[in-house]
Design a protein around this motif. Structure first.
Motif, PDB file in Angstrom:
ATOM      1  N   LYS A 305       6.426 -60.565   4.142  1.00 51.92           N
ATOM      2  CA  LYS A 305       7.364 -61.456   5.077  1.00 51.92           C
ATOM      3  C   LYS A 305       8.411 -61.958   4.256  1.00 51.92           C
ATOM      4  O   LYS A 305       9.629 -61.853   4.985  1.00 51.92           O
ATOM      5  N   ILE A 306       8.330 -62.296   3.056  1.00 49.43           N
ATOM      6  CA  ILE A 306       9.356 -62.767   2.282  1.00 49.43           C
ATOM      7  C   ILE A 306      10.493 -61.539   1.904  1.00 49.43           C
ATOM      8  O   ILE A 306      11.622 -61.801   2.121  1.00 49.43           O
ATOM      9  N   LYS A 307       9.882 -60.496   1.525  1.00 50.80           N
ATOM     10  CA  LYS A 307      10.865 -59.407   1.484  1.00 50.80           C
ATOM     11  C   LYS A 307      11.422 -58.990   2.860  1.00 50.80           C
ATOM     12  O   LYS A 307      12.713 -58.781   2.718  1.00 50.80           O
ATOM     13  N   GLU A 308      11.200 -59.080   3.845  1.00 48.71           N
ATOM     14  CA  GLU A 308      11.483 -58.818   5.248  1.00 48.71           C
ATOM     15  C   GLU A 308      12.650 -59.652   5.324  1.00 48.71           C
ATOM     16  O   GLU A 308      13.652 -59.319   5.902  1.00 48.71           O
ATOM     17  N   VAL A 309      12.328 -60.943   5.251  1.00 48.96           N
ATOM     18  CA  VAL A 309      13.569 -61.937   5.560  1.00 48.96           C
ATOM     19  C   VAL A 309      14.710 -61.909   4.443  1.00 48.96           C
ATOM     20  O   VAL A 309      15.946 -61.708   4.800  1.00 48.96           O
ATOM     21  N   ALA A 310      14.331 -61.612   3.254  1.00 48.62           N
ATOM     22  CA  ALA A 310      15.288 -61.254   2.435  1.00 48.62           C
ATOM     23  C   ALA A 310      16.203 -60.067   2.612  1.00 48.62           C
ATOM     24  O   ALA A 310      17.395 -59.843   2.480  1.00 48.62           O
ATOM     25  N   LYS A 311      15.400 -58.850   2.979  1.00 53.91           N
ATOM     26  CA  LYS A 311      16.326 -57.884   3.401  1.00 53.91           C
ATOM     27  C   LYS A 311      17.214 -58.261   4.695  1.00 53.91           C
ATOM     28  O   LYS A 311      18.294 -57.655   4.839  1.00 53.91           O
ATOM     29  N   GLU A 312      16.832 -58.895   5.655  1.00 53.04           N
ATOM     30  CA  GLU A 312      17.540 -59.434   6.796  1.00 53.04           C
ATOM     31  C   GLU A 312      18.979 -60.138   6.446  1.00 53.04           C
ATOM     32  O   GLU A 312      19.968 -60.033   7.187  1.00 53.04           O
ATOM     33  N   HIS A 313      18.747 -60.935   5.073  1.00 55.39           N
ATOM     34  CA  HIS A 313      19.932 -61.718   5.008  1.00 55.39           C
ATOM     35  C   HIS A 313      20.403 -61.176   3.430  1.00 55.39           C
ATOM     36  O   HIS A 313      21.192 -61.882   2.987  1.00 55.39           O
ATOM     37  N   LYS A 314      20.144 -59.999   3.222  1.00 55.68           N
ATOM     38  CA  LYS A 314      20.769 -59.239   2.135  1.00 55.68           C
ATOM     39  C   LYS A 314      20.770 -59.960   0.955  1.00 55.68           C
ATOM     40  O   LYS A 314      21.724 -60.104   0.114  1.00 55.68           O
ATOM     41  N   VAL A 315      19.358 -60.489   0.557  1.00 54.99           N
ATOM     42  CA  VAL A 315      19.232 -61.026  -0.481  1.00 54.99           C
ATOM     43  C   VAL A 315      18.380 -60.089  -1.638  1.00 54.99           C
ATOM     44  O   VAL A 315      17.714 -59.064  -0.958  1.00 54.99           O
ATOM     45  N   THR A 316      19.103 -59.798  -2.752  1.00 60.38           N
ATOM     46  CA  THR A 316      18.896 -58.697  -3.612  1.00 60.38           C
ATOM     47  C   THR A 316      17.000 -58.670  -4.091  1.00 60.38           C
ATOM     48  O   THR A 316      16.604 -59.896  -4.441  1.00 60.38           O
ATOM     49  N   ILE A 317      16.473 -57.666  -4.086  1.00 63.06           N
ATOM     50  CA  ILE A 317      15.054 -57.554  -4.302  1.00 63.06           C
ATOM     51  C   ILE A 317      14.985 -56.771  -5.591  1.00 63.06           C
ATOM     52  O   ILE A 317      15.484 -55.589  -5.589  1.00 63.06           O
ATOM     53  N   VAL A 318      14.211 -57.316  -6.558  1.00 57.74           N
ATOM     54  CA  VAL A 318      14.090 -56.471  -7.766  1.00 57.74           C
ATOM     55  C   VAL A 318      12.639 -56.387  -7.893  1.00 57.74           C
ATOM     56  O   VAL A 318      11.822 -57.268  -8.090  1.00 57.74           O
ATOM     57  N   GLU A 319      12.433 -55.070  -8.414  1.00 54.64           N
ATOM     58  CA  GLU A 319      10.726 -55.052  -8.743  1.00 54.64           C
ATOM     59  C   GLU A 319      10.480 -54.935 -10.109  1.00 54.64           C
ATOM     60  O   GLU A 319      11.069 -54.474 -10.844  1.00 54.64           O
TER      61      GLU A 319
END
Length: 364
Positions: A305-319
């Motif tokens: 859910k956190i990643k889904e919301v981050a993608k919606e608001h263009k927040v960078t996701i780093v693995e």
């Protein structure tokens, strides 16, 4: 000592309104505020209203049965088959005549009950209760306040109907004097019209009485289910100790906390993931913060859910699997990252700022 006894008596006095829990309990037992007079008055009123609307077709249907009886049915040969056919035909004709009125009465009866108590079906009410066969209890009910109220109500109904009938007939007294000069059809029409007027007037009067009875039943019911202060306290303690209630309360609290946390995700600078099992959202403002802060974290479903919301608001996701696990285990939501993780988090933030084309300062 006397003061202590007085306080005990006061605490046992039922002066408080019933709680929602108490109302649900008494409703399950079939104890509700309901006036039978409401249903009776509305049913009677709509019955006469139906006769007023469909009275002509009702009379014509009866006359058709009368005509067919003397023109056709009496000429049939008497046999088992003809008798059966005659019975079925007469039954069908009678149903056609009275079905509209019965249907309206059924709908009105159901509607008035639903308006008073809503939908309620309780199988416990149809069980045999031998306590109700106790003569002593029967005598108590016979000489109770409720019985007195019902007696007064019955006398009022008889009086009201009697007065209404007298007033309506008295207004038509001159018409009665000339009935002998009219033919049978005019007399029948006059009597039918008079019956309808009496019925509608009596129904309207009984409806006023029914409204008063409903107000009394409501007041009596509320008084009956009142609770003492001690009962309310005991109920509250019982609810607090109920595992089901506690579980529901914890579930609601967890859901509210998760929703609040998810709303913070769009404010994050970066979300560090495991990539599927863990997700940690980090925010850093060099002007107001001494160190980056964890504003949201979760595992499995919440991580997704956190990643889904981050993608919606263009927040960078780093693995970064080791860092995501370390942050999830070591830092609570709202806390700053520990000193031993500064460098790892700083490198990721610097990378994010570089990718976004903005500069917030480098961590050392």
């Amino acid at each position: 000592m006397l003061l202590h006894l007085d306080l005990q008596l006061f605490s046992g006095e039922k002066t408080e309104k019933a709680t929602p829990t108490k109302r649900r309990e008494v409703r399950k037992k079939g104890q509700i505020a309901k006036s039978i007079e409401i249903s009776s008055a509305f049913t009677l009123l709509f019955s006469f209203a139906c006769l007023m609307v469909w009275g002509k077709s009702f009379i014509e249907g009866c006359l058709d049965i009368y005509r067919h009886t003397y023109r056709e049915y009496l000429l049939w040969d008497l046999s088992i088959s003809s008798t059966k056919l005659l019975f079925n035909q007469l039954l069908l004709d009678a149903v056609k005549i009275i079905a509209p009125i019965l249907l309206v009465v059924l709908i009105v009866g159901i509607a008035t009950n639903l308006m008073q108590v809503g939908f309620m079906f309780n199988f416990s009410l149809i069980k045999v209760d031998f306590k109700k066969l106790d003569p002593l209890q029967g005598l108590k009910r016979l000489f109770s306040l409720r019985s007195l109220v019902e007696l007064i109500k019955s006398i009022l109904k008889i009086t009201i109907v009697g007065v209404v009938v007298f007033v309506v007939i008295w207004q038509k007294k001159n018409d009665f004097l000339v009935l002998g000069e009219k033919n049978i059809w005019d007399v029948s029409s006059f009597i039918a019209s008079l019956i309808l007027q009496i019925g509608l007037a009596a129904s309207a009067a009984l409806l006023v009485l029914a409204v008063g009875d409903f107000i009394y039943q409501k007041y009596s019911f509320e008084k009956k289910i009142r609770m003492s202060k001690q009962e309310i306290k005991d109920e509250f303690k019982k609810m607090e100790g109920d595992p089901v209630i506690k579980g529901k309360r914890r579930a609601i609290q967890r859901q509210m906390a998760m929703n609040q946390m998810i709303r913070e995700v769009p404010k994050a600078d970066v979300v560090i993931t495991n990539p599927t099992h863990f997700a940690v959202a980090i925010r850093y403002d060099i002007k107001t913060m001494d160190a980056p802060q964890v504003i949201a974290k979760g595992r499995d479903y919440i991580a997704l859910k956190i990643k889904e919301v981050a993608k919606e608001h263009k927040v960078t996701i780093v693995e970064n699997r080791p860092l995501a696990r370390a942050l999830f285990a070591a830092v609570e939501i709202g806390e700053t990252i520990p000193e031993e993780l500064f460098n790892a988090v700083g490198e990721i933030l610097a990378y994010v700022y570089y990718q976004d084309g903005r500069y917030k300062g480098m961590m050392t």
